[in-house]
Write a protein that holds these residues in place. Structure first.
Motif, PDB file in Angstrom:
ATOM      1  N   VAL A  88       1.063  -0.745  -0.321  1.00  0.00           N
ATOM      2  CA  VAL A  88      -0.178   0.236  -0.110  1.00  0.00           C
ATOM      3  C   VAL A  88       1.090   1.646   0.129  1.00  0.00           C
ATOM      4  O   VAL A  88       1.454   1.432   0.441  1.00  0.00           O
ATOM      5  CB  VAL A  88      -0.932   0.169   1.376  1.00  0.00           C
ATOM      6  CG1 VAL A  88      -2.225   1.230   1.062  1.00  0.00           C
ATOM      7  CG2 VAL A  88      -2.129  -1.344   1.422  1.00  0.00           C
ATOM      8  N   LEU A  89       0.276   2.571  -0.694  1.00  0.00           N
ATOM      9  CA  LEU A  89       1.097   3.667  -0.845  1.00  0.00           C
ATOM     10  C   LEU A  89      -0.119   4.974  -0.949  1.00  0.00           C
ATOM     11  O   LEU A  89      -1.324   4.992  -0.997  1.00  0.00           O
ATOM     12  CB  LEU A  89       1.905   3.170  -2.345  1.00  0.00           C
ATOM     13  CG  LEU A  89       2.227   4.151  -2.629  1.00  0.00           C
ATOM     14  CD1 LEU A  89       3.625   4.849  -2.404  1.00  0.00           C
ATOM     15  CD2 LEU A  89       1.958   5.252  -4.252  1.00  0.00           C
ATOM     16  N   VAL A  90       0.371   5.456   0.269  1.00  0.00           N
ATOM     17  CA  VAL A  90      -0.064   6.749   0.151  1.00  0.00           C
ATOM     18  C   VAL A  90       0.549   8.090  -0.515  1.00  0.00           C
ATOM     19  O   VAL A  90       1.694   8.434  -0.022  1.00  0.00           O
ATOM     20  CB  VAL A  90      -0.773   7.600   1.440  1.00  0.00           C
ATOM     21  CG1 VAL A  90      -1.496   8.760   1.301  1.00  0.00           C
ATOM     22  CG2 VAL A  90      -1.120   5.909   2.487  1.00  0.00           C
ATOM     23  N   LEU A  91       0.189   8.920  -1.274  1.00  0.00           N
ATOM     24  CA  LEU A  91       0.058   9.611  -2.408  1.00  0.00           C
ATOM     25  C   LEU A  91      -0.579  11.001  -2.069  1.00  0.00           C
ATOM     26  O   LEU A  91      -1.742  11.378  -2.104  1.00  0.00           O
ATOM     27  CB  LEU A  91       0.433   9.299  -3.749  1.00  0.00           C
ATOM     28  CG  LEU A  91       1.371  10.991  -4.641  1.00  0.00           C
ATOM     29  CD1 LEU A  91       1.458   9.996  -6.171  1.00  0.00           C
ATOM     30  CD2 LEU A  91      -0.038  11.762  -5.181  1.00  0.00           C
ATOM     31  N   THR A 100       0.714  -0.455   8.129  1.00  0.00           N
ATOM     32  CA  THR A 100       1.706  -0.612   8.495  1.00  0.00           C
ATOM     33  C   THR A 100       3.053   0.291   9.030  1.00  0.00           C
ATOM     34  O   THR A 100       3.592   1.169   8.643  1.00  0.00           O
ATOM     35  CB  THR A 100       1.903  -1.506   8.357  1.00  0.00           C
ATOM     36  OG1 THR A 100       3.061  -1.485   6.636  1.00  0.00           O
ATOM     37  CG2 THR A 100       1.181  -2.981   8.128  1.00  0.00           C
ATOM     38  N   ARG A 101       3.798   0.210  10.307  1.00  0.00           N
ATOM     39  CA  ARG A 101       4.490   0.865  10.231  1.00  0.00           C
ATOM     40  C   ARG A 101       5.300   0.819   9.317  1.00  0.00           C
ATOM     41  O   ARG A 101       5.781  -0.425   9.084  1.00  0.00           O
ATOM     42  CB  ARG A 101       5.022   0.819  11.687  1.00  0.00           C
ATOM     43  CG  ARG A 101       6.150   1.491  12.043  1.00  0.00           C
ATOM     44  CD  ARG A 101       6.613   1.569  13.608  1.00  0.00           C
ATOM     45  NE  ARG A 101       7.559   0.488  14.028  1.00  0.00           N
ATOM     46  CZ  ARG A 101       7.783  -0.155  15.052  1.00  0.00           C
ATOM     47  NH1 ARG A 101       8.100   0.789  16.293  1.00  0.00           N
ATOM     48  NH2 ARG A 101       8.661  -1.360  15.548  1.00  0.00           N
ATOM     49  N   GLY A 102       6.126   1.749   9.073  1.00  0.00           N
ATOM     50  CA  GLY A 102       7.146   1.219   7.197  1.00  0.00           C
ATOM     51  C   GLY A 102       6.942   1.783   6.253  1.00  0.00           C
ATOM     52  O   GLY A 102       7.398   1.852   5.142  1.00  0.00           O
ATOM     53  N   MET A 103       5.054   1.915   6.390  1.00  0.00           N
ATOM     54  CA  MET A 103       4.657   1.975   5.095  1.00  0.00           C
ATOM     55  C   MET A 103       5.412   3.039   4.150  1.00  0.00           C
ATOM     56  O   MET A 103       5.474   4.499   5.069  1.00  0.00           O
ATOM     57  CB  MET A 103       2.694   2.309   5.472  1.00  0.00           C
ATOM     58  CG  MET A 103       1.869   2.411   4.315  1.00  0.00           C
ATOM     59  SD  MET A 103       0.734   3.427   4.669  1.00  0.00           S
ATOM     60  CE  MET A 103       0.645   4.846   4.274  1.00  0.00           C
ATOM     61  N   THR A 104       5.130   3.451   2.608  1.00  0.00           N
ATOM     62  CA  THR A 104       5.285   4.894   1.919  1.00  0.00           C
ATOM     63  C   THR A 104       4.118   5.685   1.734  1.00  0.00           C
ATOM     64  O   THR A 104       3.927   5.499   1.882  1.00  0.00           O
ATOM     65  CB  THR A 104       5.732   4.391   0.807  1.00  0.00           C
ATOM     66  OG1 THR A 104       7.301   3.306   0.808  1.00  0.00           O
ATOM     67  CG2 THR A 104       6.904   5.641  -0.164  1.00  0.00           C
ATOM     68  N   VAL A 105       4.807   7.395   2.226  1.00  0.00           N
ATOM     69  CA  VAL A 105       4.171   8.146   1.943  1.00  0.00           C
ATOM     70  C   VAL A 105       4.948   9.278   1.188  1.00  0.00           C
ATOM     71  O   VAL A 105       5.595   9.841   1.239  1.00  0.00           O
ATOM     72  CB  VAL A 105       3.538   8.788   3.302  1.00  0.00           C
ATOM     73  CG1 VAL A 105       2.800  10.521   2.762  1.00  0.00           C
ATOM     74  CG2 VAL A 105       2.469   7.804   3.963  1.00  0.00           C
ATOM     75  N   ALA A 121      -1.319  15.225  -8.436  1.00  0.00           N
ATOM     76  CA  ALA A 121      -1.669  13.710  -8.278  1.00  0.00           C
ATOM     77  C   ALA A 121      -0.929  13.355  -9.989  1.00  0.00           C
ATOM     78  O   ALA A 121      -2.491  13.588 -10.700  1.00  0.00           O
ATOM     79  CB  ALA A 121      -2.145  12.851  -7.632  1.00  0.00           C
ATOM     80  N   ARG A 122      -0.500  12.435 -10.661  1.00  0.00           N
ATOM     81  CA  ARG A 122      -0.189  11.735 -11.516  1.00  0.00           C
ATOM     82  C   ARG A 122      -0.991  10.046 -10.796  1.00  0.00           C
ATOM     83  O   ARG A 122      -0.564   9.567  -9.759  1.00  0.00           O
ATOM     84  CB  ARG A 122       1.234  11.882 -12.235  1.00  0.00           C
ATOM     85  CG  ARG A 122       1.676  12.916 -12.575  1.00  0.00           C
ATOM     86  CD  ARG A 122       2.953  12.615 -13.608  1.00  0.00           C
ATOM     87  NE  ARG A 122       3.016  13.988 -14.075  1.00  0.00           N
ATOM     88  CZ  ARG A 122       4.008  14.658 -13.255  1.00  0.00           C
ATOM     89  NH1 ARG A 122       4.607  14.566 -12.082  1.00  0.00           N
ATOM     90  NH2 ARG A 122       4.833  15.823 -13.352  1.00  0.00           N
TER      91      ARG A 122
END
Length: 345
Positions: free
Chosen positions: A51-54, A152-157, A164-165
């Protein structure tokens, strides 16, 4: 505006509905016409995967992707003038369901997910339709709760100044051609063996427990650093024969592999990457392949073999600098003192 790449511990959304914190809104067309406080949540589109949050500052939106598929979008409120939200690639360092700011009159920060030790976080809060925070990314409360429950801890944001693309499949060519092929049926590196004397790179995978991996390649320093759970476990030099790309790009490792082999590691399949930040004009041709990147295959093999879905690769023309909280600050910025108990709101 300060830009930074936070290396630390890392990932986020899910019930087809568009809603405010209190009331539901129509679904049709809502993903493009959300009112302040509304969100879209469709986790069933991708039930599993990294999972990624942008977060887009000009749009005041937060987008969530799972295994490359967008499963959520929400209105957001970021830093007001004088309290700019920093852009860059971050990891979730800490999570707390109930949290209060000790900078701003014990202001509540429900479902807090910390991005920096000096106060930037994702959390539930007032979302008026414009930047209004002290630097944090505020989200609708119901959305923030759903997000919290699947991260989760460590997820990319990723926080960007650009609209946003849509993230796209890409091949950053982390393992470009350079060394001779190994003997058939052997591995390039046996990770259980110590680093050979005179290898020119360091590798201590035992320093950190299994967990989220972040790889940062500085084209300026010609050096690659490998972090796991916020701890540096490897560092090695790289060479560039061509002109390095300008700017910062970030890639997220997806589930699965490609049908062909990694070019310089022919006993390993090529991985599936998603470009989540940076100009995509040179993807999927291979950002690093075009720059003629070369590195010790024994080091690259160690990197390859610890990568798991959700791992992040950051390729930047910025210099690496040792800084508090494992944060690489943009060249020319002052490195702020670590403030582990200071939170923005």
């Amino acid at each position: 505006m300060r830009r930074c790449i936070t290396l630390g511990l890392l990932a986020c959304l899910a019930v087809l509905s568009v809603a405010t914190a209190a009331t539901a809104a129509p679904v049709a067309g809502a993903s493009l016409r959300l009112l302040p406080g509304e969100y879209l949540w469709t986790p069933e589109l991708a039930p599993v995967g990294p999972v990624l949050v942008l977060v887009s500052l000009p749009e005041q939106r937060a987008y969530v992707y799972r295994n490359g598929v967008r499963i959520g979008v929400a209105t957001a409120s970021t830093g007001k003038p004088g309290y700019d939200t920093p852009t860059g690639v971050f990891s979730v360092l800490q999570k707390k369901r109930e949290h209060y700011s000790n900078l701003y009159d014990d202001a509540p920060m429900p479902y807090m997910q910390r991005l920096t030790w000096d106060g930037i976080a994702l959390h539930a809060g007032r979302v008026p339709g414009y930047p209004a925070s002290h630097g944090c990314v505020r989200l609708p409360e119901a959305f923030a709760e759903k997000l919290y429950d699947v991260t989760t801890r460590g997820m990319t944001v990723v926080i960007t100044d650009d609209p946003a693309r849509v993230p796209m499949l890409a091949d950053p060519s982390l393992f470009p051609a350079s060394p001779p092929a190994p003997t058939v049926g052997t591995r390039v590196a046996d990770l259980s063996l110590p680093v050979p004397a005179g290898a020119g790179f360091s590798w201590q995978s035992g320093k950190a427990p299994p967990g989220q991996v972040t790889v940062v390649l500085s084209l300026s320093d010609r050096e690659m650093v490998v972090m796991r759970e916020g701890v540096e476990i490897g560092r090695g030099p790289v060479k560039l024969a061509g002109t390095p790309p300008v700017g910062t790009r970030a890639y997220l490792l997806l589930d699965g592999v490609q049908p062909d082999a990694a070019t310089s590691l022919p006993d390993r399949p090529r991985r599936r990457w998603l470009r989540v930040l940076g100009d995509g004009a040179d993807d999927p041709a291979g950002v690093l392949g075009q720059a003629g990147l070369d590195a010790d295959p024994r080091f690259l093999a160690r990197v390859y073999d610890i990568l798991v879905p959700g791992a992040t690769l950051v390729v930047t023309d910025e210099a690496l600098r040792r800084a508090p909280a494992l944060t690489v600050i943009e060249a020319g910025d002052e490195i702020p003192p670590a403030r582990p108990h200071a939170e923005g709101q």
